[in-house]
Design an enzyme around this catalytic site. Structure first.
Site, PDB file in Angstrom:
ATOM      1  N   PRO A 157      22.514  41.342  63.742  1.00  0.00           N
ATOM      2  CA  PRO A 157      21.761  40.408  64.523  1.00  0.00           C
ATOM      3  C   PRO A 157      22.638  39.247  64.844  1.00  0.00           C
ATOM      4  CG  PRO A 157      20.874  40.086  62.257  1.00  0.00           C
ATOM      5  CD  PRO A 157      21.842  41.082  62.161  1.00  0.00           C
ATOM      6  N   LYS A 182      28.341  47.367  64.791  1.00  0.00           N
ATOM      7  CA  LYS A 182      27.965  46.963  66.258  1.00  0.00           C
ATOM      8  C   LYS A 182      27.289  45.473  66.041  1.00  0.00           C
ATOM      9  CE  LYS A 182      24.521  46.938  69.339  1.00  0.00           C
ATOM     10  NZ  LYS A 182      24.729  45.401  69.785  1.00  0.00           N
ATOM     11  N   PRO A 183      28.156  44.479  66.417  1.00  0.00           N
ATOM     12  CA  PRO A 183      27.496  43.212  66.358  1.00  0.00           C
ATOM     13  C   PRO A 183      26.293  42.757  67.408  1.00  0.00           C
ATOM     14  CG  PRO A 183      29.982  43.187  66.797  1.00  0.00           C
ATOM     15  CD  PRO A 183      29.294  44.625  66.776  1.00  0.00           C
ATOM     16  N   GLU A 185      24.884  41.553  70.516  1.00  0.00           N
ATOM     17  CA  GLU A 185      25.599  41.279  71.993  1.00  0.00           C
ATOM     18  C   GLU A 185      25.851  39.696  72.378  1.00  0.00           C
ATOM     19  OE1 GLU A 185      22.977  43.036  71.357  1.00  0.00           O
ATOM     20  OE2 GLU A 185      21.254  42.620  72.797  1.00  0.00           O
ATOM     21  N   SER A 236      14.940  42.769  64.498  1.00  0.00           N
ATOM     22  CA  SER A 236      13.554  42.625  64.952  1.00  0.00           C
ATOM     23  C   SER A 236      12.778  43.845  64.303  1.00  0.00           C
ATOM     24  CB  SER A 236      13.436  42.544  66.426  1.00  0.00           C
ATOM     25  OG  SER A 236      13.756  43.555  66.971  1.00  0.00           O
ATOM     26  N   VAL A 251      17.508  63.446  60.467  1.00  0.00           N
ATOM     27  CA  VAL A 251      17.340  63.005  58.927  1.00  0.00           C
ATOM     28  C   VAL A 251      18.201  62.188  58.505  1.00  0.00           C
ATOM     29  CG1 VAL A 251      16.291  63.864  56.657  1.00  0.00           C
ATOM     30  CG2 VAL A 251      16.034  65.219  58.777  1.00  0.00           C
ATOM     31  N   GLU A 257      16.425  45.919  57.435  1.00  0.00           N
ATOM     32  CA  GLU A 257      15.933  44.498  57.165  1.00  0.00           C
ATOM     33  C   GLU A 257      15.359  43.680  58.419  1.00  0.00           C
ATOM     34  OE1 GLU A 257      15.774  40.810  56.808  1.00  0.00           O
ATOM     35  OE2 GLU A 257      17.612  40.448  56.138  1.00  0.00           O
ATOM     36  N   CYS A 291      15.755  35.313  59.031  1.00  0.00           N
ATOM     37  CA  CYS A 291      14.571  36.238  58.764  1.00  0.00           C
ATOM     38  C   CYS A 291      13.446  35.694  57.760  1.00  0.00           C
ATOM     39  CB  CYS A 291      15.244  37.593  58.391  1.00  0.00           C
ATOM     40  SG  CYS A 291      16.332  37.365  57.286  1.00  0.00           S
ATOM     41  N   GLU A 389       6.576  36.435  64.245  1.00  0.00           N
ATOM     42  CA  GLU A 389       7.785  35.804  63.964  1.00  0.00           C
ATOM     43  C   GLU A 389       8.356  35.269  65.143  1.00  0.00           C
ATOM     44  OE1 GLU A 389      11.287  38.343  63.100  1.00  0.00           O
ATOM     45  OE2 GLU A 389      11.743  36.911  61.310  1.00  0.00           O
TER      46      GLU A 389
HETATM   47  P1  ADP Z   1      16.774  39.915  69.263  1.00  0.00           P
HETATM   48  O1  ADP Z   1      15.712  40.859  70.027  1.00  0.00           O
HETATM   49  O2  ADP Z   1      16.232  39.060  68.301  1.00  0.00           O
HETATM   50  O3  ADP Z   1      18.092  40.001  69.862  1.00  0.00           O
HETATM   51  P2  ADP Z   1      17.143  42.671  68.157  1.00  0.00           P
HETATM   52  O4  ADP Z   1      16.176  43.504  67.031  1.00  0.00           O
HETATM   53  O5  ADP Z   1      16.789  42.867  69.576  1.00  0.00           O
HETATM   54  O6  ADP Z   1      16.697  41.165  68.024  1.00  0.00           O
HETATM   55  O7  ADP Z   1      18.819  42.845  67.961  1.00  0.00           O
HETATM   56  C1  ADP Z   1      19.128  43.171  66.739  1.00  0.00           C
HETATM   57  C2  ADP Z   1      20.436  44.101  66.870  1.00  0.00           C
HETATM   58  O8  ADP Z   1      19.716  45.408  67.317  1.00  0.00           O
HETATM   59  C3  ADP Z   1      21.385  43.849  68.163  1.00  0.00           C
HETATM   60  O9  ADP Z   1      22.664  44.167  67.634  1.00  0.00           O
HETATM   61  C4  ADP Z   1      20.871  44.574  69.222  1.00  0.00           C
HETATM   62  O10 ADP Z   1      22.068  44.923  70.113  1.00  0.00           O
HETATM   63  C5  ADP Z   1      20.440  46.027  68.445  1.00  0.00           C
HETATM   64  N1  ADP Z   1      19.543  46.707  69.320  1.00  0.00           N
HETATM   65  C6  ADP Z   1      18.645  46.317  70.144  1.00  0.00           C
HETATM   66  N2  ADP Z   1      17.861  47.243  70.624  1.00  0.00           N
HETATM   67  C7  ADP Z   1      18.250  48.502  69.873  1.00  0.00           C
HETATM   68  C8  ADP Z   1      17.872  49.813  69.981  1.00  0.00           C
HETATM   69  N3  ADP Z   1      16.945  50.305  71.076  1.00  0.00           N
HETATM   70  N4  ADP Z   1      18.961  50.703  69.327  1.00  0.00           N
HETATM   71  C9  ADP Z   1      19.673  50.304  68.498  1.00  0.00           C
HETATM   72  N5  ADP Z   1      19.968  48.870  68.368  1.00  0.00           N
HETATM   73  C10 ADP Z   1      19.313  48.098  69.245  1.00  0.00           C
HETATM   74 MG    MG Z   2      15.639  42.316  71.141  1.00  0.00          MG
END
Ligand code: ADP
Ligand code: MG
Length: 493
Positions: A157, A182-183, A185, A236, A251, A257, A291, A389
């Protein structure tokens, strides 16, 4: 008239197989400075093609080449070199982190230091991954070996960008896994800076790949990819559930978290001044984008009016400001989306409770996603602002009559990440510690986190533990080896 040309934002490449690359279709997306609302950089928009490339690199690095031949000591030394490099670049990294995420520079400096400490900790642990001899009732040597799980997808996140990268990468490297990180965005910049340290530290190409993109188009294909063995996710609850479902098809090992709605519980016998500070720190640190934020503040009735008053008075003095000013105690929220989300909860809170402090956008700034630290009181625990949250500087204060009621309210949440109890009565405090359904419980404090101690949630806050020896377990498989010591033929048929 020639208008003044604006410098175009810096373009960062992403990192696949030891090379700095664009996305396959050469698309970029903007990264916004939340205090100015201006584009501060552009990063590649990775899609499924890039995900496939990164996973192929991670799989090849896991299966062959230098990495499977490294010793635990080699891996430890790589981690120490990464820690040293982070410490050396700390001023630059902290500034970049503060600008990109909006957090105060002083907090960013702590985060960068903690990230380096995490690499040091797992650098030491690399040589302490032990197997064992199992005492089987036969003339045999039965062993259990610990081996790396394989290719790990790590999705993180935006609230602690480089620190979350460290929590994910350090144990995985120590264990001998290979990674695709993957950080988020919103905040990819410190991770991309960090990518440039990897080869210097001696990490072979493909062991760590860092790709930038959006959840649906980059995160989701990563989670689905059949060559990914494990997914480690922080974010989230909604996305965590989607990841768990998607991982089921192949699997994959999964650790999650997720969110929280953590109770911070104040008994009348707590030290009052520390309690007020602890309530504020628990929920407003990092703009409340935490969190484990103590966003439900439970206060014993006999001190409740005085507590709400003192807490609100002090909340109003919290200094909001640009992230790079050292006096700043609270910066802007990370993004427009997050700003809108928190604003909508502030409005909802006005219907569900009474305003003791804040409640809106900060009037002191013309630009930037600044919101006031906000406290609602007389909130019922079933209200949405007490159950959902918010991930921003919004607290719900809830009164309770006695220990039993405090406990009932505290546990009445689908989440179970953290909790804190404030009291000078050790019997009462320890009874609460035992009965609280949460993965982390503080007594007379809230939020300090150490790499030596386990971090993770109960209930819908997720499963698996990060940090400490628990953190490395999540990147290890266990192999049973049976060595027959009988030289004569075994013979059954
Ligand atoms: P927020 O909504 O607060 O940005 P997210 O849970 O959506 O929190 O984002 C946390 C991370 O999960 C980010 O790196 C985001 O790009 C990634 N993410 C969001 N949607 C997906 C998905 N469907 N599959 C995998 N990763 C995702
Ligand atoms: Mg999101």
């Amino acid at each position: 008239m020639a208008s003044e040309a604006k410098a175009s934002p810096r373009r960062y490449p992403m990192y696949i197989n030891g090379e700095f690359v664009e996305s396959a279709d050469k698309k970029y997306f903007p990264v916004v400075d939340p205090s100015t609302e201006e584009v501060m950089a552009e990063v590649p928009e990775a899609n499924e093609t890039d995900v496939n490339r990164a996973v192929a690199a991670a799989k090849a690095a896991f299966d062959s080449g230098a990495w499977p031949q490294t010793t635990a000591q080699d891996r430890g030394r790589i981690l120490f070199r990464l820690a040293e490099r982070i410490r050396k670049e700390a001023p630059h990294l902290a500034e970049l982190e503060a600008r990109n995420s909006g957090k105060p520079i002083v907090e960013a400096e702590y985060d960068i230091n903690d990230a380096a400490t995490c690499f040091e900790y797992y650098g030491g642990m690399a040589t302490k991954i032990l197997g064992q001899v199992n005492p089987v009732p036969d003339n045999a040597l039965s062993l259990s070996l610990r081996e790396p799980i394989g290719v790990a997808a790590q999705i993180i996140p935006w609230n602690y960008p480089l620190l979350m990268a460290a929590w994910k990468l350090a144990p995985a490297i120590a264990a001998g896994c290979t990674c695709i990180l993957k950080p988020a965005e919103q905040t990819p910049l410190t991770a991309l800076e960090f990518a440039s340290y990897l080869a210097d530290a001696g990490l072979p190409a493909g062991v760590v790949n860092i790709i930038t993109g959006f959840g649906e188009t980059c995160g989701a294909p990563l989670v689905k990819h059949p060559d990914v063995d494990k997914v480690a996710f922080t974010g989230s609850a909604e996305v965590g559930k989607a990841i768990m479902r998607a991982a089921a098809d192949t699997v994959k090992r999964v650790t999650l978290e997720l969110g929280g709605k953590s109770p911070n519980i104040f008994f009348a016998d707590a030290d009052f001044e520390s309690a007020i500070d602890g309530a504020l720190f628990g929920v407003f640190i990092n703009q409340g984008e935490v969190c484990s934020a103590g966003s439900r503040i439970l206060v014993e009735k006999s001190i409740y009016p005085k507590f709400v008053e003192a807490m609100s008075a002090k909340a109003k003095t919290i200094r909001l400001g640009p992230p790079l000013e050292r006096e700043t105690k609270m910066g802007p929220l990370v993004s427009k989306d997050q700003f809108d989300r928190v604003r909508s909860y502030q409005e909802l809170g006005k219907k569900e409770g009474k305003v003791a402090a804040g409640g809106g956008r900060s009037a002191s700034f013309k630009r930037g996603y600044y919101v006031e630290p906000t406290i609602f009181y007389d909130v019922d625990n079933t209200a949405r602002i007490a159950q959902e949250e918010i991930f921003g500087p919004v607290a719900a204060v809830i009164p309770f009559a006695d220990e039993a009621e405090a406990l009932r309210i505290a546990n009445a949440t689908p989440y179970g990440l953290a909790a804190a109890v404030w009291s000078r009565d050790i019997f009462k405090a320890f009874r609460m510690v035992k009965a609280l359904r949460a993965g982390i419980v503080w007594v007379n404090h809230m939020q300090p986190t150490y790499v030596e101690a386990p971090w993770g949630g109960y209930k819908q806050s997720g499963f698996g533990r990060e940090l400490g020896p628990w953190g490395i377990e999540e990147y290890l498989e266990t192999k049973q080896v049976h060595i027959n010591l009988n030289e004569q033929p075994i013979g059954w048929y």
